[in-house]
Design an enzyme around this catalytic site. Structure first.
Site, PDB file in Angstrom:
ATOM      1  N   ASN A   1     -10.700  -2.310  -5.759  1.00  0.00           N
ATOM      2  CA  ASN A   1      -9.892  -1.399  -6.600  1.00  0.00           C
ATOM      3  C   ASN A   1     -10.521  -1.171  -7.983  1.00  0.00           C
ATOM      4  O   ASN A   1     -10.182  -0.202  -8.671  1.00  0.00           O
ATOM      5  CB  ASN A   1      -8.456  -1.907  -6.756  1.00  0.00           C
ATOM      6  CG  ASN A   1      -7.621  -1.802  -5.492  1.00  0.00           C
ATOM      7  OD1 ASN A   1      -6.698  -2.587  -5.272  1.00  0.00           O
ATOM      8  ND2 ASN A   1      -7.925  -0.831  -4.634  1.00  0.00           N
TER       9      ASN A   1
ATOM     10  N   ASP B   1       0.824  -1.210   0.000  1.00  0.00           N
ATOM     11  CA  ASP B   1       0.000   0.000   0.000  1.00  0.00           C
ATOM     12  C   ASP B   1       0.863   1.268   0.000  1.00  0.00           C
ATOM     13  O   ASP B   1       1.972   1.267   0.522  1.00  0.00           O
ATOM     14  CB  ASP B   1      -0.918  -0.023   1.228  1.00  0.00           C
ATOM     15  CG  ASP B   1      -2.052   0.977   1.104  1.00  0.00           C
ATOM     16  OD1 ASP B   1      -2.371   1.383  -0.030  1.00  0.00           O
ATOM     17  OD2 ASP B   1      -2.618   1.362   2.146  1.00  0.00           O
TER      18      ASP B   1
HETATM   19  C1  IPE Z   1      -5.384  -2.626  -0.401  1.00  0.00           C
HETATM   20  O1  IPE Z   1      -5.034  -1.293  -0.544  1.00  0.00           O
HETATM   21  C2  IPE Z   1      -5.349  -3.320  -1.737  1.00  0.00           C
HETATM   22  C3  IPE Z   1      -4.024  -3.518  -2.293  1.00  0.00           C
HETATM   23  C4  IPE Z   1      -2.886  -3.207  -1.719  1.00  0.00           C
HETATM   24  C5  IPE Z   1      -4.004  -4.143  -3.593  1.00  0.00           C
HETATM   25  P1  IPE Z   1      -6.137  -0.150  -0.750  1.00  0.00           P
HETATM   26  O2  IPE Z   1      -5.411   1.125  -0.859  1.00  0.00           O
HETATM   27  O3  IPE Z   1      -7.039  -0.521  -1.853  1.00  0.00           O
HETATM   28  O4  IPE Z   1      -6.956  -0.256   0.621  1.00  0.00           O
HETATM   29  P2  IPE Z   1      -7.769   0.843   1.413  1.00  0.00           P
HETATM   30  O5  IPE Z   1      -8.712   1.453   0.424  1.00  0.00           O
HETATM   31  O6  IPE Z   1      -6.788   1.831   1.932  1.00  0.00           O
HETATM   32  O7  IPE Z   1      -8.449   0.091   2.508  1.00  0.00           O
HETATM   33  C1  IPE Z   2      -1.260   0.330  -3.486  1.00  0.00           C
HETATM   34  O1  IPE Z   2      -1.120   1.697  -3.493  1.00  0.00           O
HETATM   35  C2  IPE Z   2      -1.525  -0.266  -4.856  1.00  0.00           C
HETATM   36  C3  IPE Z   2      -2.917  -0.650  -5.079  1.00  0.00           C
HETATM   37  C4  IPE Z   2      -3.871  -0.625  -4.198  1.00  0.00           C
HETATM   38  C5  IPE Z   2      -3.264  -1.118  -6.404  1.00  0.00           C
HETATM   39  P1  IPE Z   2      -2.363   2.693  -3.540  1.00  0.00           P
HETATM   40  O2  IPE Z   2      -2.743   2.909  -4.960  1.00  0.00           O
HETATM   41  O3  IPE Z   2      -3.462   2.191  -2.674  1.00  0.00           O
HETATM   42  O4  IPE Z   2      -1.726   4.010  -2.937  1.00  0.00           O
HETATM   43  P2  IPE Z   2      -2.334   4.942  -1.823  1.00  0.00           P
HETATM   44  O5  IPE Z   2      -2.755   4.058  -0.693  1.00  0.00           O
HETATM   45  O6  IPE Z   2      -3.491   5.649  -2.451  1.00  0.00           O
HETATM   46  O7  IPE Z   2      -1.242   5.856  -1.441  1.00  0.00           O
HETATM   47 MG    MG Z   3      -3.971   2.438  -0.730  1.00  0.00          MG
END
Ligand code: IPE
Ligand code: IPE
Ligand code: MG
Length: 236
Positions: free
Chosen positions: A64, A16
């Site tokens: 996502n 994340d």
């Molecule tokens: C969790 O991260 C999913 C992945 C790392 C693929 P998200 O960024 O989607 O989760 P939330 O929205 O912060 O809970």
């Molecule tokens: C993790 O990084 C990757 C995926 C969830 C696909 P994020 O895209 O969630 O990045 P933040 O959490 O918005 O910084």
């Molecule tokens: Mg995230």
């Protein structure tokens, strides 16, 4: 098996913080995802060096799909590129690739790439890399429950025969040991629908760094932290 004592057999990672990493630098979010792919390479190599047997990476959740189309497209393109570039190396490193999640929702091109690499690496034994793609823990559990219900309704499975082991055998992770260590980067204290069934006794390590900054030493640190824990599994 690892040469190091108490090495986690299975590490699961919620990767994340790519977006925030990019924002901090005034870059578009996709640059964060691109930098995150470098961490994937380095963490995979580190796991091999440590003797970890299974590495599961949460790369794209069921939720996502609700992101803007442009970001979803960028993520799928990066995934395609990662798979295409990594295919030969996985084979060379003797890594078996598996994918879990609602894979039928992925673009056909991505699915084909995955299928080809999974077939090519199916017998590899150095490590298993599990990519969680379009993955949701609840969806996985519902689908396992459905498959049991179908068998029960058809009279080929007695409801009394449904144990935790039988249930687990209907999950997409059937045959894979539960994660010993769950790492989440970027400091968020939640599981976001990841491996809900499988993490029941995982040790959780939350790291402040964003995923693109999470590299070899950070994983070694997380493993050290894991090794300092006392796992009791409800007993003494
Ligand atoms: C969790 O991260 C999913 C992945 C790392 C693929 P998200 O960024 O989607 O989760 P939330 O929205 O912060 O809970
Ligand atoms: C993790 O990084 C990757 C995926 C969830 C696909 P994020 O895209 O969630 O990045 P933040 O959490 O918005 O910084
Ligand atoms: Mg995230």
């Amino acid at each position: 098996m690892s040469d190091f004592p108490d090495t986690p057999r299975h590490i699961a990672v919620i990767m994340d913080g790519n977006g925030r990493w990019a924002k901090e630098r005034g870059l578009p979010r996709r640059e964060g995802h691109r930098a995150g792919a470098e961490s994937v390479r380095e963490i995979t190599d580190t796991c091999i060096d440590l003797g970890v047997e299974y590495l599961t990476l949460y790369a794209f959740s069921s939720e996502n799909w609700n992101r803007p189309e442009s970001e979803v497209k960028a993520l799928m393109a990066l995934l395609d590129r990662f798979l295409a570039e990594k295919a030969k190396e996985l084979d060379r490193q003797k890594i078996r690739l598996l994918a879990i999640g609602q894979l039928d929702r992925l673009p056909a091109k991505t699915r084909n790439l995955l299928d080809r690499i999974m077939a090519r690496t199916a017998d590899h034994k150095t490590m298993t890399l599990v990519l969680a793609l379009s993955y949701g823990g609840r969806e996985e559990i519902v689908s396992a429950a459905k498959s049991l219900a179908v068998d029960a309704a058809a009279g080929v499975l007695s409801p009394d025969a449904i144990t935790a082991e039988v249930f687990a055998s209907r999950l997409q992770t059937a045959g894979i040991p539960d994660p010993d260590l769950l790492v989440r980067t970027s400091g968020e204290m939640r599981v976001s629908n990841f491996l809900l069934w499988q993490i029941s006794y995982a040790e959780i390590v939350i790291v402040k760094k964003f995923w693109p900054d999470f590299r070899r030493n950070d994983l070694v640190e997380a493993v050290n932290e894991y090794q300092r824990r006392h796992r009791r599994f409800g007993a003494l």
